[in-house]
Write a protein that holds these residues in place. Structure first.
Motif, PDB file in Angstrom:
ATOM      1  N   GLU A  16     -76.087 -50.080   2.452  1.00  0.00           N
ATOM      2  CA  GLU A  16     -74.828 -49.791   2.301  1.00  0.00           C
ATOM      3  C   GLU A  16     -74.325 -48.625   3.445  1.00  0.00           C
ATOM      4  O   GLU A  16     -75.060 -47.800   3.723  1.00  0.00           O
ATOM      5  CB  GLU A  16     -74.362 -48.956   0.991  1.00  0.00           C
ATOM      6  CG  GLU A  16     -73.048 -48.658   0.836  1.00  0.00           C
ATOM      7  CD  GLU A  16     -72.476 -48.023  -0.457  1.00  0.00           C
ATOM      8  OE1 GLU A  16     -71.436 -47.870  -0.827  1.00  0.00           O
ATOM      9  OE2 GLU A  16     -73.603 -48.130  -1.583  1.00  0.00           O
ATOM     10  N   LEU A  17     -73.195 -48.705   4.064  1.00  0.00           N
ATOM     11  CA  LEU A  17     -72.815 -47.821   5.183  1.00  0.00           C
ATOM     12  C   LEU A  17     -71.683 -46.775   4.396  1.00  0.00           C
ATOM     13  O   LEU A  17     -70.716 -47.299   3.918  1.00  0.00           O
ATOM     14  CB  LEU A  17     -71.955 -48.579   6.209  1.00  0.00           C
ATOM     15  CG  LEU A  17     -72.700 -49.837   6.946  1.00  0.00           C
ATOM     16  CD1 LEU A  17     -71.795 -50.799   7.649  1.00  0.00           C
ATOM     17  CD2 LEU A  17     -73.979 -49.047   7.585  1.00  0.00           C
ATOM     18  N   THR A  18     -71.961 -45.676   4.823  1.00  0.00           N
ATOM     19  CA  THR A  18     -71.359 -44.523   4.070  1.00  0.00           C
ATOM     20  C   THR A  18     -70.680 -43.844   4.844  1.00  0.00           C
ATOM     21  O   THR A  18     -69.818 -42.790   4.629  1.00  0.00           O
ATOM     22  CB  THR A  18     -72.102 -44.018   2.920  1.00  0.00           C
ATOM     23  OG1 THR A  18     -73.319 -43.437   3.744  1.00  0.00           O
ATOM     24  CG2 THR A  18     -72.690 -44.879   1.801  1.00  0.00           C
ATOM     25  N   GLU A  19     -70.869 -43.712   6.196  1.00  0.00           N
ATOM     26  CA  GLU A  19     -70.501 -42.900   7.169  1.00  0.00           C
ATOM     27  C   GLU A  19     -68.944 -43.590   7.637  1.00  0.00           C
ATOM     28  O   GLU A  19     -68.731 -43.948   8.572  1.00  0.00           O
ATOM     29  CB  GLU A  19     -71.210 -42.687   8.566  1.00  0.00           C
ATOM     30  CG  GLU A  19     -70.968 -41.688   9.214  1.00  0.00           C
ATOM     31  CD  GLU A  19     -71.603 -41.211  10.489  1.00  0.00           C
ATOM     32  OE1 GLU A  19     -71.285 -40.709  11.455  1.00  0.00           O
ATOM     33  OE2 GLU A  19     -72.860 -41.919  10.319  1.00  0.00           O
ATOM     34  N   GLY A  20     -67.821 -43.084   6.870  1.00  0.00           N
ATOM     35  CA  GLY A  20     -66.501 -43.594   7.161  1.00  0.00           C
ATOM     36  C   GLY A  20     -65.540 -42.973   6.556  1.00  0.00           C
ATOM     37  O   GLY A  20     -65.617 -41.706   6.112  1.00  0.00           O
ATOM     38  N   THR A  21     -64.305 -43.400   6.715  1.00  0.00           N
ATOM     39  CA  THR A  21     -63.140 -42.698   6.168  1.00  0.00           C
ATOM     40  C   THR A  21     -62.495 -43.722   5.502  1.00  0.00           C
ATOM     41  O   THR A  21     -62.497 -45.027   5.715  1.00  0.00           O
ATOM     42  CB  THR A  21     -62.142 -42.242   7.427  1.00  0.00           C
ATOM     43  OG1 THR A  21     -61.880 -43.360   8.265  1.00  0.00           O
ATOM     44  CG2 THR A  21     -63.075 -41.071   8.166  1.00  0.00           C
ATOM     45  N   GLN A  22     -61.566 -43.189   4.647  1.00  0.00           N
ATOM     46  CA  GLN A  22     -60.607 -43.842   3.615  1.00  0.00           C
ATOM     47  C   GLN A  22     -61.316 -45.126   2.720  1.00  0.00           C
ATOM     48  O   GLN A  22     -61.058 -46.208   2.832  1.00  0.00           O
ATOM     49  CB  GLN A  22     -59.670 -44.773   4.509  1.00  0.00           C
ATOM     50  CG  GLN A  22     -58.844 -43.725   5.102  1.00  0.00           C
ATOM     51  CD  GLN A  22     -57.688 -44.296   6.186  1.00  0.00           C
ATOM     52  OE1 GLN A  22     -58.084 -44.155   7.493  1.00  0.00           O
ATOM     53  NE2 GLN A  22     -56.749 -45.115   5.759  1.00  0.00           N
ATOM     54  N   LEU A  23     -62.577 -44.758   2.313  1.00  0.00           N
ATOM     55  CA  LEU A  23     -63.338 -45.495   1.315  1.00  0.00           C
ATOM     56  C   LEU A  23     -62.890 -45.697   0.169  1.00  0.00           C
ATOM     57  O   LEU A  23     -63.327 -46.484  -0.780  1.00  0.00           O
ATOM     58  CB  LEU A  23     -64.954 -45.405   1.549  1.00  0.00           C
ATOM     59  CG  LEU A  23     -65.495 -45.394   2.755  1.00  0.00           C
ATOM     60  CD1 LEU A  23     -66.981 -45.062   2.942  1.00  0.00           C
ATOM     61  CD2 LEU A  23     -65.432 -46.815   3.355  1.00  0.00           C
TER      62      LEU A  23
END
Length: 905
Positions: free
Chosen positions: A214-221
């Motif tokens: 899982e990719l969790t380094e983000g915005t507006q999730l």
């Protein structure tokens, strides 16, 4: 004799008049196709790739200067050529253009309004490209026909959907840094997360078979309020176009759309299963897919892409055997031909911003008497009292002039039109100390209400004054600011724009690579007008000031500089490579690098690329599928999975000779790293087998020094230590590994995907070599394709061991090397309980979760399954001979982990 068709199924293509043309039948078998890529025997940089072959010229096809040739006027210097072989699976090849897609018509099963999951497995030309690339979706440029789509943009994965076909809802996350080749991307949308909102999740894997991370380094999730997806009637496409947003470029291997998260598969085109050339097929979910435009389903695996720079005709004495011996070269050859240094970052950027109405760099030579402009139609700036070429300390500039006590610059500004009725006048200056009293720094004349504006330096800041056409003072006010000092460069931005009913004048002083001070002044309603001339007499108190890069812009945006004034200092290595490549129209693909660079100073394009490569410790090489560059960062080579496993015990996996070399070619035990125009650090191996100690305690001194364009002095010490680590890795080298693919066709799928910098292992080596896998990195290779059943690849390799760096949750790579533990008493070949003393440092963990792990004693690897005892000595329980070595060991023998922790740079 023509080149035979072999099990390789070789295809040779040349661009004739911009169209790819099959020239395989004209390859001579006697001239083996030989491809060379990468760097040989641990060279510092990659050489230009090349492909050598012979073409049959009896048909007069390959004569660019002979009007009898069918290719006359269609081929010449740097004609593109490429070679490919048949791969084991097909794929959908996408050009990135809107017409070149695969699609299936709208169907009720695709009109998902609730939870959804999208999956795509692809090999994009550039996952990190700045333009958005759509991978999959029911999406149209037409309002009302937008449902859902999965895309990537500048290193981010993006999931977009609409609730009514128009307004877009958006979620995104950062892609992993090593997602630069074939990879799978998965996105899910929970339209009602049970907490009054929606949640999007992203995952990635090496293939759609997983395992998924899982990719969790983000915005507006996630978002407040539940959502839904508009159904629409547009087709499901790989890949749609939306206005200026184009489809992805590269390969799509397979895709899936699921109704619900982990739900029913409603579309799953698998291009791997389709015969090459297929234009329409039904997937297992019942959707019929059609390939359109220049998109194709193909199985071609490209081995080389380059350019033919010359066509030398040759013939025998009879004149019957006419041929052309050809050497095609990779793009590095052409880039290496140019010797002209690129201009300063300011000189390269500012002319294209706006563009300016006028711009004078002031980078003229020492004997100049005027400041030339690179803009067509902009006259040179007449000056007096300027000594050009005196100071090159401004990071974004070439050498700039110093002025004397009588310095004047006076010249017209070409007429221009400002769409915003604003203007900006910008320049750079440096002065060691403030003047004792007000001294004019800039004076301009305009057509506006304020016909004259004067900016002055004061003893403790700056002053702005404006005058009407009659000479009346409109404002005259000082501001306190720190705007001088030895070695300090300041950027000045003077703006005039309408704010409400007034005209606002402002001056922003920003220290290059620092902070700034701001002052503004208002005048009553009137007009801003245009700048028509520069009329500056600096005055004697500014004697010695350095000055340059004066520009007049038809707008008030301060974005014109874009970091160019400090030479983009602080930019990371891959961002600089990508920016330079975009500026010079050189295609490039990179992964991410975190190495911060110093200022970009004038150098050749290839020289600047090499600066990035050296500072980061990565490798710049050529793409084998297109005439383009690839950059692999230092970090991408850390602790990577094995891409190819060769079993020495299996016939054909490793062709002779496999010859280890135990020499001092790469030994460097005293390393100094100096920062360009900065400080330095030194790292020395004082003890150990490859230390500076004289034999037998070490090998003596092997020193070197390197200058790197790093951002700060603090980077030199860790870099010196990393280079010392590489230079003192105590392991035999295996410079070449020979693979005969005709004898070992099972290796072909993995070999076809093998790239420069990838990791390989040779297992089950012969008993006369040290036990255990031979762990290597591929630095380059020579590939030879010839007569039937001839397909050889000779890999150039270096040890992979020093790149196996710490991975904190890895059972073998997260162990600190102890170095202070020894056997209390000797053991025979059957002992499985050991008494181990630790003289210094922490004791071995007794936690069961830490084991098993591998330890070594006297060259024998053992599997450590448990440790007991809260004080030294401790009891080890082991399984013997983990590497096929078993022997007795004496008391005092060193006990250590098989893979001590190596901390990455």
């Amino acid at each position: 004799m023509a080149f035979p068709q072999t099990p390789v199924d070789l295809l040779a293509e040349m661009q004739s008049g911009g169209v790819w043309t099959d020239i395989t039948a004209d390859l001579y078998a006697r001239g083996l196709l030989t491809i060379e890529r990468g760097r040989p025997d641990e060279a510092t940089t990659v050489d230009p790739g090349k492909a050598t072959f012979e073409l049959n010229q009896r048909g007069n096809k390959y004569s660019p200067r002979n009007p009898r040739s069918v290719n006359y006027g269609l081929i010449g210097r740097n004609t593109p050529v490429r070679f490919s072989v048949a791969g084991t699976h097909s794929y959908l090849a996408l050009t990135g253009l809107s017409a070149d897609i695969a699609s299936t018509p709208d169907h009720a099963s695709l009109d998902i309004t609730g939870d959804i999951e999208l999956r795509v497995e692809a090999s994009l030309a550039d996952w990190l490209a700045t333009p958005t690339q759509i991978l999959l979706g029911k999406w149209s440029a037409v309002a009302g026909q937008r449902s859902y789509r999965l895309s990537v943009q500048q290193g981010y994965a993006q999931l977009l959907w609409t609730t009514a076909g128009t307004t877009t809802v958006f979620a995104q996350t950062l892609l992993p840094s090593d997602m630069t080749r074939r990879a799978a991307l998965r996105a899910t949308l929970d339209v009602d997360n049970g907490a009054g909102g929606w949640t999007a999740r992203f995952y990635w894997a090496r293939s759609m078979d997983g395992p998924w991370t899982e990719l969790t380094e983000g915005t507006q999730l996630s978002g407040t309020g539940t959502t839904s997806i508009h159904s629409g009637t547009t087709a499901l496409e790989i890949a749609p176009t939306s206005g200026s947003v184009l489809p992805a470029q590269g390969r799509v291997h397979r895709a899936e759309v699921r109704n619900g998260i982990g739900g029913t598969v409603v579309a799953n085109p698998d291009f791997r299963l389709q015969p090459a050339g297929t234009t329409s097929f039904a997937d297992s979910a019942g959707r019929t897919w059609t390939v359109a435009g220049a998109a194709t389903i193909t199985n071609r695996e490209y081995r080389f892409a380059g350019e033919i720079s010359s066509w030398p005709p040759r013939w025998d004495v009879s004149g019957k055997d006419v041929y052309v011996p050809v050497e095609a070269a990779g793009i590095l050859r052409r880039l290496g031909q140019g010797k002209k240094a690129l201009s300063s970052t300011l000189r390269r950027r500012l002319p294209g911003q706006g563009p300016p109405a006028a711009y004078w760099p002031f980078e003229d030579g020492r004997d100049a008497t005027q400041a030339a402009s690179p803009l067509v139609g902009c006259p040179a700036m007449p000056v007096t009292g300027f000594a050009f070429g005196q100071d090159d300390s401004c990071p974004g500039s070439d050498a700039l002039p110093a002025i004397d006590a009588a310095a004047i610059m006076q010249g017209p500004v070409p007429a221009y039109v400002s769409a915003t009725s604003d203007y900006l006048v910008s320049f750079l200056y440096s002065i060691d100390a403030p003047p004792a009293s007000d001294s004019v720094l800039l004076a301009i004349t305009t057509t506006g209400t304020a016909r004259g504006f004067v900016l002055s330096l004061t003893s403790n800041g700056f002053r702005g004054a404006a005058y009407s056409a009659s000479g009346a003072t409109l404002f005259d006010s000082p501001y306190l600011a720190d705007v001088s000092g030895p070695g300090r460069w300041f950027r000045v931005d003077v703006t005039a724009k309408i704010v409400g009913a007034d005209i606002q004048f402002a001056a922003l002083f920003t220290e290059v690579d620092g902070t700034g001070g701001y002052g503004d002044w208002l005048t009553p309603a009137g007009t801003v007008g245009n700048v028509v001339s520069i009329d500056t007499a600096f005055g004697p108190l500014l004697d010695g000031m350095r000055f340059g890069h004066l520009g007049v812009f038809p707008g008030a945006s301060l974005a014109v500089w874009g970091g160019s004034d400090n030479g983009y200092g602080g930019e990371n290595a891959t961002d600089r490579i990508r920016r330079l490549a975009a500026e010079e129209a050189v295609p490039v693909t990179t992964d991410r690098s975190s190495t911060a660079l110093g200022a970009q100073r004038p150098n050749t394009l290839l020289g600047l690329f090499r600066e990035c490569e050296a500072a980061d410790g990565g490798v710049l090489y050529e793409d084998r599928e297109r005439t383009a560059l690839r950059y692999r960062s230092r970090a991408s080579r850390y602790s990577q999975p094995v891409a190819l496993t060769l079993d020495y015990s299996v016939d054909g996996h490793v062709a002779p000779p496999l010859e280890p070399v135990d020499d001092d070619q790469m030994v460097r035990n005293d390393r100094t790293v100096e920062r360009t125009n900065g400080s330095s650090a030194r790292a020395v191996a004082a003890t150990g087998a490859l230390s500076i100690q004289n034999p037998p305690a070490g090998v003596g001194i092997y020193d070197d020094s390197i200058t790197l364009n790093l951002r700060s002095d603090s980077q030199t010490e860790p870099m010196a230590n990393w280079l010392l680590h590489l230079g003192t890795w105590d392991e035999a080298r295996y410079p070449t590994v020979h693979i005969n693919l005709a004898a070992a066709p099972a290796l072909i799928p993995d070999v076809l995907t093998l790239e420069i910098g990838d990791r390989i292992q040779i297992i089950n080596p012969p008993e006369w070599l040290p036990p255990g896998p031979i762990d290597l990195l591929v630095e380059g290779y020579t590939e030879i394709i010839g007569h039937p059943n001839d397909w050889d690849i000779i890999l150039n390799c270096s040890p992979a061991g020093p790149w196996s760096v710490a991975v904190l949750d890895d059972a073998s790579l997260a162990r600190l090397g102890d170095g202070a533990s020894t056997l209390v008493s000797g053991i025979n070949t059957t002992a499985t309980s050991l008494t181990v003393a630790t003289a210094s440092g922490p004791l071995w963990s007794t936690s069961a979760g830490e084991y098993p792990q591998t330890i070594t004693i006297g060259g024998e690897a053992m599997t450590l399954t448990a440790v007991s005892g809260s004080s030294s000595p401790q009891t080890f329980t082991v399984v013997r001979s983990a590497n096929a070595v078993i022997k007795s060991h004496l008391a005092g023998a060193a006990v250590d982990t098989a893979q001590p922790m190596i901390l990455a740079l």
